[in-house]
Motif scaffolding. Structure first.
Motif, short mmCIF file in Angstrom:
data_model
loop_
_atom_site.label_atom_id
_atom_site.label_comp_id
_atom_site.label_asym_id
_atom_site.label_seq_id
_atom_site.Cartn_x
_atom_site.Cartn_y
_atom_site.Cartn_z
N LEU A 161 -73.34 9.30 -18.54
CA LEU A 161 -71.90 9.54 -18.42
C LEU A 161 -71.22 8.40 -17.67
CD1 LEU A 161 -71.94 13.36 -17.50
CD2 LEU A 161 -71.58 12.32 -19.75
N LEU A 162 -71.88 7.91 -16.61
CA LEU A 162 -71.32 6.79 -15.85
C LEU A 162 -71.27 5.53 -16.71
CD1 LEU A 162 -73.09 7.42 -12.43
CD2 LEU A 162 -70.70 7.86 -12.98
N ASP A 163 -72.29 5.35 -17.55
CA ASP A 163 -72.30 4.20 -18.47
C ASP A 163 -71.11 4.26 -19.43
OD1 ASP A 163 -74.38 2.76 -17.54
OD2 ASP A 163 -75.86 3.52 -18.97
N GLU A 164 -70.83 5.44 -19.95
CA GLU A 164 -69.71 5.59 -20.88
C GLU A 164 -68.39 5.32 -20.19
OE1 GLU A 164 -69.64 8.73 -23.84
OE2 GLU A 164 -71.67 9.32 -23.25
N LEU A 165 -68.26 5.74 -18.94
CA LEU A 165 -67.04 5.45 -18.19
C LEU A 165 -66.90 3.95 -17.95
CD1 LEU A 165 -67.09 8.36 -15.55
CD2 LEU A 165 -65.52 8.11 -17.48
N ARG A 166 -68.02 3.29 -17.65
CA ARG A 166 -67.98 1.85 -17.41
C ARG A 166 -67.55 1.10 -18.66
NH1 ARG A 166 -71.07 -2.20 -18.68
NH2 ARG A 166 -72.56 -0.79 -19.66
N ASP A 167 -67.96 1.62 -19.83
CA ASP A 167 -67.60 0.95 -21.08
C ASP A 167 -66.11 1.03 -21.37
OD1 ASP A 167 -70.23 0.28 -21.47
OD2 ASP A 167 -70.67 1.99 -22.79
N LEU A 168 -65.39 1.94 -20.72
CA LEU A 168 -63.96 2.09 -20.99
C LEU A 168 -63.12 0.98 -20.36
CD1 LEU A 168 -63.52 5.96 -20.52
CD2 LEU A 168 -63.73 4.68 -22.66
N GLY A 169 -63.60 0.38 -19.29
CA GLY A 169 -62.82 -0.67 -18.62
C GLY A 169 -63.38 -0.97 -17.24
N ASP A 170 -62.58 -1.65 -16.41
CA ASP A 170 -62.97 -2.00 -15.05
C ASP A 170 -63.23 -0.72 -14.27
OD1 ASP A 170 -63.48 -3.39 -12.74
OD2 ASP A 170 -61.37 -3.49 -12.16
N CYS A 171 -64.41 -0.59 -13.71
CA CYS A 171 -64.83 0.70 -13.15
C CYS A 171 -65.48 0.50 -11.79
CB CYS A 171 -65.82 1.35 -14.12
SG CYS A 171 -66.53 2.90 -13.58
N ARG A 172 -65.05 1.32 -10.79
CA ARG A 172 -65.69 1.36 -9.47
C ARG A 172 -66.12 2.80 -9.21
NH1 ARG A 172 -65.24 -2.29 -5.61
NH2 ARG A 172 -64.83 -0.71 -4.02
N ILE A 173 -67.33 2.94 -8.71
CA ILE A 173 -67.91 4.28 -8.55
C ILE A 173 -68.43 4.45 -7.14
CG2 ILE A 173 -69.74 5.85 -9.36
CD1 ILE A 173 -69.71 4.29 -11.99
N VAL A 174 -68.16 5.62 -6.55
CA VAL A 174 -68.70 5.99 -5.24
C VAL A 174 -69.37 7.35 -5.38
CG1 VAL A 174 -68.17 6.63 -2.87
CG2 VAL A 174 -67.02 4.69 -3.90
N ALA A 175 -70.61 7.46 -4.96
CA ALA A 175 -71.33 8.73 -5.03
C ALA A 175 -71.02 9.57 -3.81
CB ALA A 175 -72.83 8.47 -5.13
N ARG A 176 -70.79 10.85 -4.01
CA ARG A 176 -70.62 11.80 -2.92
C ARG A 176 -71.94 12.54 -2.71
NH1 ARG A 176 -64.92 15.06 -3.07
NH2 ARG A 176 -63.47 13.29 -3.26
N THR A 177 -72.52 12.35 -1.54
CA THR A 177 -73.84 12.94 -1.26
C THR A 177 -73.77 14.04 -0.21
OG1 THR A 177 -74.22 11.20 0.39
CG2 THR A 177 -74.98 10.78 -1.85
N ASP A 178 -72.56 14.50 0.09
CA ASP A 178 -72.41 15.45 1.19
C ASP A 178 -72.98 16.83 0.87
OD1 ASP A 178 -70.16 15.12 -0.61
OD2 ASP A 178 -69.28 16.86 0.42
N THR A 179 -73.23 17.13 -0.39
CA THR A 179 -73.74 18.46 -0.73
C THR A 179 -75.24 18.46 -0.99
OG1 THR A 179 -73.21 18.09 -3.07
CG2 THR A 179 -71.54 19.17 -1.73
N ILE A 180 -75.92 17.34 -0.75
CA ILE A 180 -77.37 17.32 -0.95
C ILE A 180 -78.03 18.15 0.15
CG2 ILE A 180 -79.44 15.87 -0.98
CD1 ILE A 180 -77.77 13.62 -2.10
N PRO A 181 -78.87 19.14 -0.22
CA PRO A 181 -79.49 20.00 0.80
C PRO A 181 -80.59 19.26 1.56
CG PRO A 181 -80.34 20.54 -1.38
CD PRO A 181 -79.26 19.51 -1.59
N PRO A 182 -81.06 19.85 2.67
CA PRO A 182 -82.19 19.25 3.40
C PRO A 182 -83.40 19.09 2.48
CG PRO A 182 -81.19 21.02 4.68
CD PRO A 182 -80.56 21.06 3.33
#
Length: 667
Positions: A161-182
């Motif tokens: 899915l991230l690859d397909e978004l990148r193919d649409l144009g200039d793309c910057r991505i930040v991952a949110r990891t705040d919900t990863i459990p112990p």
């Protein structure tokens, strides 16, 4: 333990997808402005393209991409849906099936021709009809998405899915990891990461929706133009950093393209074993019966090993025998139900046929169905397909008039073809009805006289006259078309139906249309039969064809020699002495019986030596050496290990009719 070939599994799933696409296209042909149908067809094409590429069907993926692109233009309002577009995509669907079932060799020219027609359909639609302007593209978009925890287990890869978004144009991505459990609570197959994405460029909202089209219903997704101020829980990406309490740093980087595997090696599809989709509750019922059978087997083993009381062993054995008999009956019924499929799977095949016939003949034809939930044995469904194709072709080509002729006759311009099914006892009645011109009896009679089937001026009933159309080479068509008119097919239809132990009836009213009724048994696997003895041999007569049983006294037998008729309620019924037909070489019993059998309106008596009783018959096919023996439909194994042949009722009735005609001709 054997596992299913993934390529074979793909072909099965792709076949289902193609069927869904075809049904969606046929519905769309009646409702060209239905947005939901347009989206449904687009999703089917999109899924087929992606799955084909994943399994190495590159030619399929490339071809389907062009069809998907065409429907994407319709979906976005850049081109209207037209009948021409629907027809081309239906042809493309057939080409896709050919690409799936083969290796694509030799199909390039056919595919190129279809794509040229597709381009013409899109260009013609765009030129002839103004379309709604596309929504203006934004300078960019800011979005946040989080997939459901079970997404990866269900086959969704977030990196794609991230690859397909990148193919649409200039793309910057930040991952949110705040919900990863112990770590102690982390399930490796679950997805707990969310992503903030900033897209810059001339990108439409529809382009973004396309990326998430198959996961949008279950995921969390927010999208906003870059001009709009971000919501408090969705800050600008330039100031976002990974949460400090995250267990691992989330890098800010462009999505990297995934490595692509080479195309999988493929060979043309080999004939696969047939499969039946079975509801889970029916399998549960089967498992319950098997469980009970295991318990009874355990009781029988204990009794055999002497663990039961000697005095009560006979009573216990009888109890076990009754239990096994009950379970065998329930297992038989359950297994029969497992093979049953709704006739909807048969009727749905003819929507495309009627659509194509309407285009070829220039007629307006509407197909309607009734009783689609009626269930029939799967083998019966497969063997009925070809006869019904021929009957529907005849109804559309010969039966229905052109729109001009219908209007002149005071009928609606659209002709009606109606398919219906319902169960009547141990039979299923399938009806093909049209509201066309009906059968011209004068032309049928003239053709029958020309072929020498009847004498000029000979008296004949209306039923027998209509049955003439089932003779080989019989056709009343004024000219031969690519659809029908050669006199080939109706005799094959009748033979096929009779080989299924069925019957075919036809009625017609001038100016109102014709009705063909197929009477077929529910199953070909197990039947209720009447076990009889002829000489030293035992035979089974299908119980559904038995009308009554009479006693043939020795005096009546001697009196009827040379003229085998009995008077049954003021009607002469011919009878056949099976002892003579089978050449048993034995003397007749002093108390012979006549079993009166019937198919449709025709009745024939069968003289047997003894009626043994009813018998639940498991049908076994004849060996290749005996398949051409027309008198028998199969064989079964009796309880004592002996073999009994199953009589072919239709053939015996025909034999009786021929005998009756010979005797009448002799005076």
């Amino acid at each position: 333990m054997s596992t299913q070939d993934p390529i074979a599994a793909f072909r099965v799933e792709a076949g289902d997808l193609l069927d869904q696409i075809e049904q969606g296209l046929l519905d769309l042909g009646h409702r060209l402005d239905d947005r939901a149908l347009i989206d449904e067809v687009f999703r089917g094409l999109h899924t087929l393209k992606g799955s084909g590429a994943m399994f190495g069907f590159d030619a399929l993926a490339e071809f389907t991409h062009h069809c998907e692109t065409a429907f994407d233009r319709v979906r976005k309002g850049l081109a209207p849906a037209t009948q021409e577009l629907v027809a081309v995509i239906l042809s493309a669907r057939d080409h896709m099936r050919a690409l799936i079932e083969g290796d694509g060799a030799g199909l390039e020219s056919a595919g190129a021709a279809i794509l040229a027609q597709l381009q013409d359909a899109i260009d013609g639609a765009s030129d002839s009809e103004p379309t709604a302007p596309a929504a203006p593209a934004s300078k960019g978009w800011r979005l946040f998405f989080r997939l459901p925890a079970e997404a990866m287990a269900n086959g969704t890869n977030p990196l794609m899915l991230l690859d397909e978004l990148r193919d649409l144009g200039d793309c910057r991505i930040v991952a949110r990891t705040d919900t990863i459990p112990p770590l102690a609570e982390l399930v490796p197959t679950e997805c707990h990461i969310g992503w903030d994405v900033e897209l810059r460029g001339d990108i439409s909202r529809d382009d973004i929706d396309d990326v998430f089209i198959f996961v949008m219903d279950d995921m969390e997704l927010t999208i906003a133009p870059l001009e709009v101020e971000a919501a408090p829980d969705q800050p600008a990406l330039t100031s976002v950093e990974a949460p400090q309490d995250a267990k691992a740093e989330a890098p800010v980087a462009e999505a990297s393209p995934m490595a692509q595997d080479g195309p999988a090696s493929r060979t043309p599809a080999k004939p696969a074993g047939e499969s039946v989709r079975v509801p889970a509750e029916r399998l549960d019922e089967l498992m319950d019966r098997v469980g009970e059978l295991v318990i009874v087997q355990s009781r029988l083993s204990q009794l055999a090993n002497g663990h039961g009381a000697a005095v009560g062993s006979e009573l216990a054995l009888r109890s076990i025998s009754e239990e096994i008999e009950r379970l065998a009956g329930e297992l038989r019924d359950t297994m029969m139900v497992l093979r049953m499929v709704p006739v909807a799977s048969l009727f749905s095949r003819f929507r495309r046929l009627v659509h194509d016939l309407a285009r070829e003949t220039g007629k307006t034809i509407e197909l309607s169905t009734e009783g689609e939930t009626t269930e029939v044995d799967k083998t019966m469904i497969e063997r009925l397909a070809d006869p019904m194709v021929h009957l529907i072709r005849n109804a559309c080509d010969h039966g229905l008039e052109t729109p001009e002729d219908r209007l002149a006759a005071g009928k609606p311009a659209a002709g009606q073809v109606r398919l219906s099914a319902h169960q009547a006892g141990g039979e299923v009645l399938i009806t093909i009805r049209d509201d066309g011109r009906g059968i011209d009896r004068a032309r049928v009679r003239a053709k029958a006289e020309t072929q020498g089937l009847i004498q000029p001026g000979q008296s004949i009933s209306d039923h027998d006259l209509l049955q003439m159309i089932f003779h080989p080479g019989f056709s009343t068509a004024a000219q031969v078309t690519n659809l029908s008119g050669r006199g080939v097919g109706m005799d094959v239809v009748k033979r096929t139906i009779e080989s299924l132990r069925g019957a075919i009836d036809i009625t017609s009213a001038p100016g109102e249309g014709s009705t063909v009724v197929l009477r077929i048994p529910l199953t070909l696997a197990i039947i209720d039969g009447l076990l009889v003895r002829v000489g030293e041999g035992r035979y089974v007569i299908p119980l559904g064809a038995v009308e009554e049983c009479l006693e043939l006294s020795l005096e009546e037998d001697l009196r009827s020699r040379g003229r085998s008729f009995i008077t049954l309620r003021d009607r002469l019924v011919p009878f056949l002495r099976l002892r003579e037909i089978f050449d048993t070489g034995t003397r007749p019993d002093p108390h012979q019986k006549i079993v009166v059998i019937a198919t449709g309106t025709e009745r024939v008596g069968l003289v047997v030596d003894q009626i043994i009783g009813s018998h639940q018959t498991v049908i076994k096919s004849m060996s290749p050496l005996h398949r051409d023996v027309a008198t028998f439909a199969g064989a079964t194994i009796l309880g004592d290990g002996g073999v009994a042949l199953i009589l072919d009722v239709a053939q015996l009735v025909m034999l009786g009719q021929n005998q009756e005609e010979r005797l009448r001709a002799a005076g």
